[in-house]
Design an enzyme around this catalytic site. Sequence first.
Site, PDB file in Angstrom:
ATOM      1  N   THR A   1       0.822  -1.209   0.000  1.00  0.00           N
ATOM      2  CA  THR A   1       0.000   0.000   0.000  1.00  0.00           C
ATOM      3  C   THR A   1       0.859   1.265   0.000  1.00  0.00           C
ATOM      4  OG1 THR A   1      -0.157   0.013   2.425  1.00  0.00           O
ATOM      5  CG2 THR A   1      -1.883  -1.178   1.220  1.00  0.00           C
TER       6      THR A   1
ATOM      7  N   ASP B   1      -1.321   4.239   8.004  1.00  0.00           N
ATOM      8  CA  ASP B   1      -1.341   3.076   8.895  1.00  0.00           C
ATOM      9  C   ASP B   1      -2.761   2.531   9.029  1.00  0.00           C
ATOM     10  OD1 ASP B   1       1.378   3.776   9.377  1.00  0.00           O
ATOM     11  OD2 ASP B   1       0.705   5.192  10.902  1.00  0.00           O
TER      12      ASP B   1
END
Length: 297
Positions: free
Chosen positions: A142, A221
């Site tokens: 990601t 995150d």
Amino acid sequence: MANRVLSIQSHVVAGYVGNKSATFPLQVLGFEVDAINSVQFSNHTGYGFWKGQVLNEHELDELTEGLERNELLNYSHLLTGYVGNPLFLSRIVGIVPKLRKVNPSLVFVCDPVMGDNGQMYVPKELMPIYRDQILPLADIITPNQFEAELLTGTKMNNKEEAWDAVRLLHAKGPKTVILSSTELGSEDYLLALASYSDGTKSTRISVEIPKLPAIFTGTGDLFAALILAWMTKSNSDLKGSVEKTISTLQAVLKRTIAHAEEQSGGKPPSKAHLELRLIQSKSDIEQPTISVTADPN
């Protein structure tokens, strides 16, 4: 195997970044989370002043050995985020085979945290370790636009160049590549791109992400943790997982802005005011209202 995540990333005492940003959402969505904190700081570094400790590679070895000796390395997922030490990152390369020996179906979700907006905030030596050693082991990555550019050695000036970079990232190993944010949208929107490719079938989608009038920390995150959760719960439905992840983020960030404006009393919000309102967003994490649509490409 039950959903059990080993999450290796940063930790702060106050606020929500790293493991503090990832653990609660994963637990709310039904995942057991065992956290190893690559650093333990008083607060995130965006405040300008912080105190704390950095876990070194030998201490990581000790923790891993303790888990291994007690037969506790039975994880369904490995999630990695901020690591600031090249030797520490190299040790993670060695942990993955140990986890896959216990569970060959382990899913490794890697957020290759290196920087943003054209600036690295980790040692440059981490980049080749991510590129040459971590990516071949990862199932889902990601990166943001800057990190994807670093990993591919290319620049993204338009959407087609971004898809070219995604293809290069697939070629390094990961079957699922998600560019969590790029500046290739418009004045009002960021653009996320997501792709699945296993050599025989492929899926590509893009999502316009409404820009919000604040700078947040910990969103990457949270993004990686939510992608892990929804890809698992949906049996790898890329479109649905990305829509739920970004919709959840939008809900959390809007609530954070509302809180910051209320607390700042008309003045510019402080870093503390803009800490993510995760706990207050529990229902949005559990059952997100879909506010964005992923378009096929």
